[in-house]
Design an enzyme around this catalytic site. Structure first.
Site, short mmCIF file in Angstrom:
data_model
loop_
_atom_site.label_atom_id
_atom_site.label_comp_id
_atom_site.label_asym_id
_atom_site.label_seq_id
_atom_site.Cartn_x
_atom_site.Cartn_y
_atom_site.Cartn_z
CB VAL A 1 34.13 50.66 77.61
CG1 VAL A 1 34.91 49.50 78.20
CG2 VAL A 1 33.64 50.31 76.22
CB CYS A 2 33.25 55.90 78.28
SG CYS A 2 33.00 56.22 80.03
N PRO A 3 31.46 55.27 75.56
CG PRO A 3 30.30 56.17 73.69
CD PRO A 3 31.51 55.31 74.08
CG MET A 4 28.11 51.41 74.71
SD MET A 4 26.60 52.08 73.95
CE MET A 4 25.33 51.15 74.76
CB THR A 5 29.43 53.80 81.26
OG1 THR A 5 30.18 54.90 80.73
CG2 THR A 5 30.31 52.56 81.31
#
Length: 82
Positions: free
Chosen positions: A15-19
């Protein structure tokens, strides 16, 4: 990953912000001109990852939904490092 792509990354479970973080880390280890295929899923990554990579100057070669994928389903993003 197709023969023309030098790198592949699947961030469909992130999920964002990890993407974006994972995509950026991949791009950083690439040489200029190399291609990466990034598999992503969900509206937020579909909007944010390509936009953020383009803002860093990288070329968005293509974004395509996987066969039969819904609008927010799995997509394949191909990026060329600047």
């Amino acid at each position: 990953m197709t023969e023309q792509n030098n790198y592949s990354l699947d961030i469909t479970a992130d999920v964002c912000p990890m993407t974006f973080v994972r995509a950026k880390l991949l791009i950083e280890k690439m040489s200029p001109g190399q291609l990466a295929e990034i598999r992503l899923k969900g509206m937020e990554p579909l909007i944010n990852v390509p936009r953020s990579l383009a803002e860093l100057g990288h070329e968005i070669v293509s974004i395509q939904a996987e066969d039969g994928a819904a609008t927010d389903g799995p997509h394949r993003l191909v990026v060329r490092k600047k």
